[in-house]
Design a protein around this motif. Structure first.
Motif, PDB file in Angstrom:
ATOM      1  N   SER A  48       0.876  -1.174   0.000  1.00  0.00           N
ATOM      2  CA  SER A  48       0.000   0.000   0.000  1.00  0.00           C
ATOM      3  C   SER A  48       0.909   1.219   0.000  1.00  0.00           C
ATOM      4  CB  SER A  48      -0.914  -0.024   1.225  1.00  0.00           C
ATOM      5  OG  SER A  48      -0.135  -0.057   2.378  1.00  0.00           O
ATOM      6  N   GLY A  49       0.312   2.388   0.120  1.00  0.00           N
ATOM      7  CA  GLY A  49       1.130   3.603   0.225  1.00  0.00           C
ATOM      8  C   GLY A  49       1.219   4.025   1.678  1.00  0.00           C
ATOM      9  N   GLY A  50       1.299   5.311   1.902  1.00  0.00           N
ATOM     10  CA  GLY A  50       1.250   5.839   3.268  1.00  0.00           C
ATOM     11  C   GLY A  50       2.481   5.507   4.088  1.00  0.00           C
ATOM     12  N   ASP A  51       2.267   5.519   5.414  1.00  0.00           N
ATOM     13  CA  ASP A  51       3.377   5.355   6.360  1.00  0.00           C
ATOM     14  C   ASP A  51       4.066   4.005   6.249  1.00  0.00           C
ATOM     15  OD1 ASP A  51       2.904   7.849   7.394  1.00  0.00           O
ATOM     16  OD2 ASP A  51       1.524   7.104   8.940  1.00  0.00           O
ATOM     17  N   GLU A  80      -3.630   2.664  -5.879  1.00  0.00           N
ATOM     18  CA  GLU A  80      -2.703   3.630  -6.464  1.00  0.00           C
ATOM     19  C   GLU A  80      -3.450   4.911  -6.789  1.00  0.00           C
ATOM     20  OE1 GLU A  80      -0.149   5.306  -6.701  1.00  0.00           O
ATOM     21  OE2 GLU A  80       1.236   3.966  -7.753  1.00  0.00           O
ATOM     22  N   ARG A  81      -2.753   6.003  -6.581  1.00  0.00           N
ATOM     23  CA  ARG A  81      -3.308   7.296  -6.950  1.00  0.00           C
ATOM     24  C   ARG A  81      -3.045   7.492  -8.444  1.00  0.00           C
ATOM     25  NH1 ARG A  81      -0.903   9.532  -2.095  1.00  0.00           N
ATOM     26  NH2 ARG A  81      -2.030   8.646  -0.326  1.00  0.00           N
ATOM     27  N   VAL A  82      -4.061   7.955  -9.188  1.00  0.00           N
ATOM     28  CA  VAL A  82      -3.898   8.078 -10.648  1.00  0.00           C
ATOM     29  C   VAL A  82      -3.287   9.450 -10.959  1.00  0.00           C
ATOM     30  CG1 VAL A  82      -4.991   7.782 -12.897  1.00  0.00           C
ATOM     31  CG2 VAL A  82      -5.804   6.471 -10.934  1.00  0.00           C
ATOM     32  N   LEU A 159      -0.478  -3.766   4.379  1.00  0.00           N
ATOM     33  CA  LEU A 159      -1.538  -2.765   4.276  1.00  0.00           C
ATOM     34  C   LEU A 159      -1.426  -1.693   5.351  1.00  0.00           C
ATOM     35  CD1 LEU A 159      -4.394  -5.384   3.853  1.00  0.00           C
ATOM     36  CD2 LEU A 159      -3.315  -4.075   2.022  1.00  0.00           C
ATOM     37  N   GLY A 160      -2.108  -0.578   5.086  1.00  0.00           N
ATOM     38  CA  GLY A 160      -2.214   0.477   6.089  1.00  0.00           C
ATOM     39  C   GLY A 160      -3.663   0.927   6.184  1.00  0.00           C
ATOM     40  N   MET A 161      -3.955   1.696   7.230  1.00  0.00           N
ATOM     41  CA  MET A 161      -5.324   2.214   7.416  1.00  0.00           C
ATOM     42  C   MET A 161      -5.244   3.705   7.704  1.00  0.00           C
ATOM     43  SD  MET A 161      -8.151   1.234  10.332  1.00  0.00           S
ATOM     44  CE  MET A 161      -7.256   2.018  11.666  1.00  0.00           C
ATOM     45  N   GLY A 162      -6.169   4.475   7.148  1.00  0.00           N
ATOM     46  CA  GLY A 162      -6.248   5.900   7.465  1.00  0.00           C
ATOM     47  C   GLY A 162      -7.060   6.126   8.738  1.00  0.00           C
ATOM     48  N   PRO A 163      -6.991   7.315   9.319  1.00  0.00           N
ATOM     49  CA  PRO A 163      -7.728   7.602  10.560  1.00  0.00           C
ATOM     50  C   PRO A 163      -9.246   7.510  10.400  1.00  0.00           C
ATOM     51  CG  PRO A 163      -6.128   9.344  10.070  1.00  0.00           C
ATOM     52  CD  PRO A 163      -6.136   8.427   8.892  1.00  0.00           C
ATOM     53  N   ASP A 164      -9.743   7.549   9.160  1.00  0.00           N
ATOM     54  CA  ASP A 164     -11.185   7.380   8.914  1.00  0.00           C
ATOM     55  C   ASP A 164     -11.556   5.901   8.746  1.00  0.00           C
ATOM     56  OD1 ASP A 164      -9.892   6.865   6.548  1.00  0.00           O
ATOM     57  OD2 ASP A 164     -11.179   8.117   5.292  1.00  0.00           O
ATOM     58  N   ALA A 168      -6.716   0.381   1.641  1.00  0.00           N
ATOM     59  CA  ALA A 168      -6.499   0.536   0.192  1.00  0.00           C
ATOM     60  C   ALA A 168      -7.159   1.869  -0.196  1.00  0.00           C
ATOM     61  CB  ALA A 168      -7.050  -0.666  -0.554  1.00  0.00           C
ATOM     62  N   SER A 169      -7.931   1.930  -1.306  1.00  0.00           N
ATOM     63  CA  SER A 169      -8.731   3.149  -1.538  1.00  0.00           C
ATOM     64  C   SER A 169     -10.213   2.808  -1.442  1.00  0.00           C
ATOM     65  CB  SER A 169      -8.366   3.815  -2.866  1.00  0.00           C
ATOM     66  OG  SER A 169      -7.132   4.522  -2.715  1.00  0.00           O
ATOM     67  N   LEU A 170     -10.546   2.025  -0.411  1.00  0.00           N
ATOM     68  CA  LEU A 170     -11.928   1.717  -0.055  1.00  0.00           C
ATOM     69  C   LEU A 170     -12.274   2.617   1.128  1.00  0.00           C
ATOM     70  CD1 LEU A 170     -11.690  -2.189  -0.253  1.00  0.00           C
ATOM     71  CD2 LEU A 170     -12.601  -0.625  -1.999  1.00  0.00           C
ATOM     72  N   ALA A 219      -3.249   9.178  16.425  1.00  0.00           N
ATOM     73  CA  ALA A 219      -4.293   9.662  15.499  1.00  0.00           C
ATOM     74  C   ALA A 219      -5.141   8.510  14.942  1.00  0.00           C
ATOM     75  CB  ALA A 219      -3.654  10.428  14.352  1.00  0.00           C
ATOM     76  N   GLN A 220      -4.627   7.302  15.019  1.00  0.00           N
ATOM     77  CA  GLN A 220      -5.353   6.145  14.471  1.00  0.00           C
ATOM     78  C   GLN A 220      -6.103   5.376  15.561  1.00  0.00           C
ATOM     79  OE1 GLN A 220      -5.138   6.182  11.307  1.00  0.00           O
ATOM     80  NE2 GLN A 220      -3.181   5.514  10.470  1.00  0.00           N
ATOM     81  N   ALA A 221      -5.946   5.808  16.830  1.00  0.00           N
ATOM     82  CA  ALA A 221      -6.450   4.987  17.945  1.00  0.00           C
ATOM     83  C   ALA A 221      -7.967   4.799  17.903  1.00  0.00           C
ATOM     84  CB  ALA A 221      -6.016   5.585  19.277  1.00  0.00           C
TER      85      ALA A 221
HETATM   86  O1  LIG Z   1      -4.183   7.140   0.781  1.00  0.00           O
HETATM   87  C1  LIG Z   1      -3.760   6.115   1.279  1.00  0.00           C
HETATM   88  O2  LIG Z   1      -3.879   5.941   2.611  1.00  0.00           O
HETATM   89  C2  LIG Z   1      -3.743   4.670   3.249  1.00  0.00           C
HETATM   90  C3  LIG Z   1      -3.342   4.941   4.686  1.00  0.00           C
HETATM   91  O3  LIG Z   1      -2.189   5.750   4.692  1.00  0.00           O
HETATM   92  P1  LIG Z   1      -1.465   6.238   6.027  1.00  0.00           P
HETATM   93  O4  LIG Z   1      -0.567   7.362   5.584  1.00  0.00           O
HETATM   94  O5  LIG Z   1      -2.543   6.691   6.978  1.00  0.00           O
HETATM   95  O6  LIG Z   1      -0.683   5.078   6.540  1.00  0.00           O
HETATM   96  C4  LIG Z   1      -2.761   3.781   2.506  1.00  0.00           C
HETATM   97  O7  LIG Z   1      -2.774   2.496   3.054  1.00  0.00           O
HETATM   98  C5  LIG Z   1      -3.145   3.761   1.032  1.00  0.00           C
HETATM   99  O8  LIG Z   1      -2.326   2.869   0.309  1.00  0.00           O
HETATM  100  C6  LIG Z   1      -2.984   5.149   0.477  1.00  0.00           C
HETATM  101  O9  LIG Z   1      -3.268   5.246  -0.899  1.00  0.00           O
END
Ligand SMILES: O=C1O[C@H](COP(=O)(O)O)[C@@H](O)[C@H](O)[C@H]1O
Length: 261
Positions: A48-51, A80-82, A159-164, A168-170, A219-221
């Motif tokens: 994935s992307g992110g941290d 992936e970001r387009v 994989l990673g998860m955003g705070p929301d 992925a991009s789901l 921030a993810q807690a």
């Molecule tokens: O936009 C994205 O965000 C998620 C989570 O990123 P993070 O910076 O909070 O770790 C990432 O897993 C995803 O691949 C990316 O496109």
């Protein structure tokens, strides 16, 4: 949705620091690499992307540089970001600069999205071509298929998860999480910039043999606590796997998980 949930139970390991998480992630990845390279001659890894990419730093240390059979790795992106592949928002660029340029994985084994669609911002085209790319590699037996369903089955997804709670991009409240037929879908109004993205669909994500979700920081807690309370409004709460779905958390990210979960 029930069918994508009826697999492994979510597990977790909590690490005192990000460094320890990073070391454990490297060891986990190296062990699976050894297993799959021996049995199949390939190791299919989805990033994935992110941290997450910064936490892969341990894998470029000499111990792993020398022991891992990098030539057998095949790299994919769960989302992936387009944007052009050399754009600062590109998950490919992030992974290339932070990890892939430092290990000897053959260029032909690094499966980025189509560079023309990326440059043109064509999310639909990028999703279609990435799906075709996966199917070609299934036909060549580089990617396995999941039992009777015929969906691609990756060896390991990191994989990673955003705070929301997005994975992925789901994103929460967006219809892509419900897509069941396609392997890869797209979004043009992502709540997190940039707006145009492609993403593996949930059935593909959950077919992987091993899914490692790495999450750190306070921030993810709240999102982590909701996932571990089975709040399925968060896409990340749907994560399972064929063999193991494991969450690697630092103490800050795990700090609000209710007792007993
Ligand atoms: O936009 C994205 O965000 C998620 C989570 O990123 P993070 O910076 O909070 O770790 C990432 O897993 C995803 O691949 C990316 O496109």
């Amino acid at each position: 949705m029930a069918s994508v949930l009826a697999k492994t139970k979510r597990k977790k390991i909590i690490f005192p620091t990000k460094n320890e998480l990073s070391e454990a992630m490297a060891e986990y990845t190296a062990n699976l690499s050894a297993k799959f390279c021996k049995v199949r001659g390939y190791f299919t890894v989805v990033l994935s992307g992110g941290d997450l990419i910064s936490w892969l730093s341990e894998l470029v240390e000499p111990m792993y540089q020398e022991s891992i059979e990098w030539s057998k790795w095949h790299i994919f992106w769960v989302d992936e970001r387009v944007v052009p592949l050399d754009h600062k928002d590109s998950n490919y660029k992030l992974a290339f600069d932070g990890f892939l340029s430092k290990v000897p994985i053959p260029v032909a084994n690094i499966h980025a999205i189509d560079k023309d669609c990326a440059a043109l911002g064509d999310a639909k085209g990028a999703a279609l071509l990435y799906e075709e790319c996966l199917k070609r590699l299934v036909n060549r037996d580089i990617i396995r298929t999941y039992k009777a369903s015929g969906f691609p089955q990756f060896d390991l997804q990191l994989l990673g998860m955003g705070p929301d709670g997005h994975m992925a991009s789901l994103f929460p409240g967006h219809y892509q999480i419900k897509e069941k037929a396609d392997l890869v879908t797209y979004i043009t109004d992502s709540p997190k910039p940039p707006p145009k993205r492609i993403t593996f669909t949930l059935p593909v994500i959950n077919c992987a043999s091993y899914n490692l979700m790495a999450v750190c920081d306070e921030a993810q807690a709240d999102a982590v606590a909701k996932v571990f309370s089975d709040n399925f409004d968060l896409p990340a709460a749907w994560l399972t796997a064929d063999k193991e779905a494991i969450w690697f958390l630092d103490q800050a990210a795990a700090s609000k998980i209710p007792k007993g979960h």
